[in-house]
Design an enzyme around this catalytic site. Structure first.
Site, PDB file in Angstrom:
ATOM      1  N   SER A 161       0.820  -1.212   0.000  1.00  0.00           N
ATOM      2  CA  SER A 161       0.000   0.000   0.000  1.00  0.00           C
ATOM      3  C   SER A 161       0.858   1.269   0.000  1.00  0.00           C
ATOM      4  O   SER A 161       1.531   1.570  -0.970  1.00  0.00           O
ATOM      5  CB  SER A 161      -0.965  -0.045   1.193  1.00  0.00           C
ATOM      6  OG  SER A 161      -1.978   0.904   1.070  1.00  0.00           O
ATOM      7  N   ASP A 166      10.510   6.029  -9.695  1.00  0.00           N
ATOM      8  CA  ASP A 166      10.156   6.772 -10.905  1.00  0.00           C
ATOM      9  C   ASP A 166      10.948   8.073 -11.030  1.00  0.00           C
ATOM     10  O   ASP A 166      11.312   8.483 -12.138  1.00  0.00           O
ATOM     11  CB  ASP A 166       8.654   7.068 -10.917  1.00  0.00           C
ATOM     12  CG  ASP A 166       7.818   5.812 -11.121  1.00  0.00           C
ATOM     13  OD1 ASP A 166       8.385   4.794 -11.555  1.00  0.00           O
ATOM     14  OD2 ASP A 166       6.607   5.845 -10.834  1.00  0.00           O
ATOM     15  N   LYS A 217      -0.612  -4.400  -3.197  1.00  0.00           N
ATOM     16  CA  LYS A 217      -1.905  -3.830  -2.790  1.00  0.00           C
ATOM     17  C   LYS A 217      -1.943  -2.367  -3.217  1.00  0.00           C
ATOM     18  O   LYS A 217      -1.363  -1.496  -2.573  1.00  0.00           O
ATOM     19  CB  LYS A 217      -2.131  -3.940  -1.283  1.00  0.00           C
ATOM     20  CG  LYS A 217      -3.467  -3.358  -0.841  1.00  0.00           C
ATOM     21  CD  LYS A 217      -3.602  -3.340   0.672  1.00  0.00           C
ATOM     22  CE  LYS A 217      -4.935  -2.736   1.089  1.00  0.00           C
ATOM     23  NZ  LYS A 217      -5.064  -1.304   0.742  1.00  0.00           N
TER      24      LYS A 217
END
Length: 716
Positions: free
Chosen positions: A488, A499, A514
């Protein structure tokens, strides 16, 4: 742009409005047709809300019916030990009718399943008592299948009896082996001989013969099953309805769940507050009590043997006879496991490789402070490197002056900067997530202002949650540690760092996967016109999905590290992809963002790490151990021959001892608490001991050792 917490709060309010409207429609329909029953109101209200507010609502049709049927049958008789093939054939006639049943407000599938299970429970109780009345012959060559997915429902009563004979022989074999170990270790100490009656315990000082030990093992198995079946027969209609409602909810996705009132209370207590116990987060799945997580700093964490993924089979209060919790409700099992500080609980657990182990734990206060962000200093090769562990993304959603994980991490980074660290390792292993807003704010501590994560509801365009603060709290070399239990919010932070090319993500092959947001709705608040039928409980439903700024979802696939390391848990089938009916991976349009101006030399760092790992005896031994455990896990047929069984147990123990021996001779990390923290502790011996335990457990952490080496490579 509004803050992440404000956006999330507004969406949560919208979900509540949807539920109010759904319950109003339900009331209007029922108002003209007489007083509805509680089960009808509960199921209809739940489905109305799910259809209106779930991220990916299901069409209530035959496909929905088949999903409920498959999951319902699996949970009704997970080990295929009760129902006969003829029973399953009777139930199968409802395979495509459940959608019509829920629309009518009826539950014939549940009713028939309940009737058949009650009948078979009585049949099987007579069966196991008869089988356990006679000795087993452990010299014969036969085996037992332990994997439920490979089992089949018995064709008739004779086949069922044979399956139960092997099952009971297997259970007796486990106890017999334990008795043999006890007797070999405690030849001069009395052995408790426990009769089938729970209230009687006879202490004998004599050495038991093989025949006597076999009889004692059968007595213990008989007591375990008598306890289990007593509990099964205490299940009432409300509990069966709650289980059925949860089956329906779980067909939407694994994180959409129904909580009966008592279950919601247990959930709240497990998630918040200070309590006395062992410090393990537990979950009930398919009739088994599983360890989902170990709370850092807790009694279980310090004891060190209980691990995530372990199945708790039996619970004993100190030296008393253990009680089987197989098939128990989670709330009842927790009552046995929790207890006063200083008392001992002994857990008999089944490890992922199929072996069993008795783990003694002295209960203690589960201190919330030890789940907060905490840092230390690693001195390695003349370099000073900061270590920062974050167990969860905690936040005070009620604005009662509680702590924020983002603010705490910011403070820890400030302290590390004052210690002049040359790099930082941020440890998100076993971090199951939490506050989305804190994940966004925390990412901003490491990067310039910009997008962090995209959030999309079932319909409409995604919202981009941005870090609006152009300041960078820490700009030096960074490694983020993850494993398959990082989920999560952990995945959001790791994905953003990856990124932006801001640091190195290291760990197991992938994180949990998740990538969804849930909201808990109190059904009592929503169903105000049905006061006479309350309480209804709560519904946790998935309302949104996370997407990385590169457009990919963290759902299902998780985050793949830049440097993958051998992992002791890699043989376990854990993660979102292993759950029933998970939402799938997809992608959306990437957000506009600018990568870090001085990215790590990924290829060079990866090659250097791979060379060190290949030459490291500890990693080599871990790899060998994982391969053996994976092989053992796949070999689900267990020998019922005592000699073979004992030999396999001895081999497993020898391999485990060998790995521990390699770990003991490994060069420990030079890691210590921050000077600022040491000064703050003063003479508080309890706090000093806790700080000492924090760093002690990290000295032999080979994954952290490699992360430090990667930081050193970046510095050089």
């Amino acid at each position: 742009m509004s803050s992440p917490r404000l956006k999330i709060g507004l969406y949560a309010s919208l979900v509540l409005v949807v539920f109010v409207l759904a319950s109003y429609k339900l009331y209007r329909r029922n108002d003209s047709s007489g007083s509805p029953q509680k089960d009808e109101v509960l199921i209809k209200a739940m489905l109305q809300g799910l259809s209106a507010a779930h991220y990916q609502p299901e069409k209530i049709d035959d496909t929905f019916s088949k999903r409920v049927f498959d999951l319902g049958l699996k949970r009704l008789d997970y080990n295929k030990k009760f129902l006969l093939q003829s029973d399953v054939a009777q139930l199968r006639k409802y395979q495509t009718d459940i959608d019509d049943q829920v629309k009518r407000g009826t539950h014939e599938f549940l009713d028939l399943g309940t009737k058949l299970m009650l009948q078979r429970t009585n049949d099987v109780q007579a069966l196991y008592r008869d089988i356990l009345s006679k000795p087993f012959d452990f010299s014969t060559q036969e085996s037992f299948e332990t994997e439920p997915d490979k089992m089949v429902f018995a064709a008739d009563a004779a086949a069922q009896r044979e399956e139960w004979r092997k099952y009971l022989k297997y259970q007796t074999l486990i106890r017999l082996s334990e008795l043999m170990d006890e007797q070999s270790k405690k030849k001069d100490k009395p052995l408790a001989s426990v009769s089938a009656k729970p209230s009687t315990a006879v202490i004998t000082t004599k050495t038991l013969t093989p025949v006597e030990m076999e009889a004692e093992a059968r007595k213990r198995v008989l007591k375990y099953f008598d306890d289990q079946f007593k509990d099964l027969k205490q299940t009432d209609d409300n509990e069966r309805l709650a289980a059925y409602a949860n089956v329906i909810a779980n067909t939407y996705d694994p994180h959409t769940e129904y909580y009966a009132p008592r279950d919601k209370d247990a959930f709240d207590q497990a998630m918040t507050g200070r309590f006395e116990g062992i410090g393990a987060t537990l979950q009930e799945k398919d009739g088994q009590i599983k360890v989902a997580d170990i709370i850092p700093g807790s009694a279980s964490y310090r004891q060190g043997e209980l691990k995530a993924g372990d199945i708790i089979m039996r619970v004993a209060q100190g030296a008393e006879e253990p009680v089987s919790v197989e098939g128990w409700r989670l709330d009842k099992a927790i009552v046995l496991i929790r207890g006063k500080r200083g008392t001992e609980v002994r857990l008999t657990v089944k490890k992922a490789d199929g072996s069993t182990k008795i783990i003694p734990i002295i209960r203690d206060v589960v201190v919330i402070e030890e789940t907060y962000a905490k840092s230390a200093i690693v001195n390695e090769g003349g370099k000073k490197i900061g270590y920062l562990r974050l167990p969860g993304f905690y936040a005070d959603f009620s604005d009662n002056g509680g702590r924020s994980s983002a603010e705490d991490v910011k403070k820890e980074l400030e302290k590390l900067s004052k210690e002049n660290v040359q790099g930082v390792v941020l440890d998100l292993r076993f971090n199951g997530g939490g506050s989305l807003g804190d994940a966004v704010d925390m990412t901003g501590l490491f990067v310039d202002s910009g997008p962090v994560v995209q959030v999309r509801s079932g319909q409409g365009s995604p919202s981009i949650l941005n870090d609006r603060d152009p300041r960078v709290q820490y700009s030096g070399p960074l490694v983020v540690l993850v494993n398959k239990y990082s989920a999560s919010a952990s995945e959001i932070l790791a994905a953003a760092i990856q990124d932006y090319k801001r640091g190195i993500i290291m760990g197991s092959a992938s994180t949990y996967g998740k990538g969804t947001v849930q909201r808990i709705v109190d059904l009592d608040d929503m169903l105000g016109d049905f006061n006479s039928l309350k309480p209804f409980g709560s519904l946790k439903l998935t309302t949104q999905k996370f997407y990385r700024i590169n457009g990919g979802s963290t759902q299902f696939k998780g985050v793949v590290p830049d440097i993958v390391l051998p992992d002791a848990y890699s043989y376990l089938d854990q993660g979102e992809k292993e759950s029933d009916y998970p939402l799938k991976w997809d992608e959306i349009t990437p957000a506009r963002y600018r990568a870090w101006s001085n990215p790590p030399a990924y290829d060079k760092l990866r090659a250097a790490s791979q060379g060190r790992v290949a030459a490291n005896p500890s990693f080599k031994m871990m790899n060998e151990m994982v391969q053996r455990m994976r092989k053992r896990k796949d070999e689900t047929l267990v020998s019922l021959n005592l000699t073979k069984f004992r030999a396999e147990q001895e081999q497993a123990k020898a391999e485990s001892d060998k790995y521990e021996a390699v770990q003991k001779v490994a060069t420990p990390l030079d890691i210590a608490p921050l000077m600022a923290d040491v000064r703050q502790l003063g003479t508080d011996s309890v706090q000093i001991n806790r700080a000492s335990r924090f760093t002690k457990n990290l000295k032999k952490d080979i994954t952290l050792h490699e992360a430090v080496s990667v930081i050193k490579d970046q510095i050089q």
